[in-house]
Design a protein around this motif. Sequence first.
Motif: not given
Length: 200
Positions: A60-63, A78-82, A27-30
Amino acid sequence: MKTNVRVSWPDERLIRAAQNGDVPSLTTVVTQSQPHVRAFARSLCATPQDAEDAAQEALIILYRKIGTLRASGALASWMFRIVRNECLRQVRFLLASKNGGGTSAVEPEGVAEPSAEEAVLHRLEAERIAAAVGALPRDQRQVLIMRDVQGLPGKTVADALGLSTAAMKSRLHRARATLRDALAAPVDQSADQPSEGEAA
């Protein structure tokens, strides 16, 4: 005195704990990733609504798939690509919708169904156009998608972007020229190889 608080990406220990199934850590990471993901989306997507949709999908994908991230230090890339892929998917959807997208419109008599090979070539070309649109500078990408993909009237586009009609037309002309040049360039086959750590 007012100070600017800069939120940093989650640290690697927190990410590893999230990958190991610790729900509070996840939860903290998101939560800590959210401002960065939204900033990526605002810079890459055509409109604020598209950016919001892309950011939500990326979070959502991250979670759900943080366990597929191989290197805890690669979260930002990774998040940039998503987010980038989500923005491109939105463009592809708009292009498909504009071109009929294979929906159930009744074909005129005598018009043959496209062969499997033609369908693949059409899809690859749509992917190439979407990638070229996604690579445009943000101001050019916005005006091109709103005018040519979404088909909005010129005055509506100019008003939405806070431009005069002449300035909007000038920006659209530059966007079309840049896109033409990009599509005329040879295809780089290596560009579509999946990157390590990217979720399926």
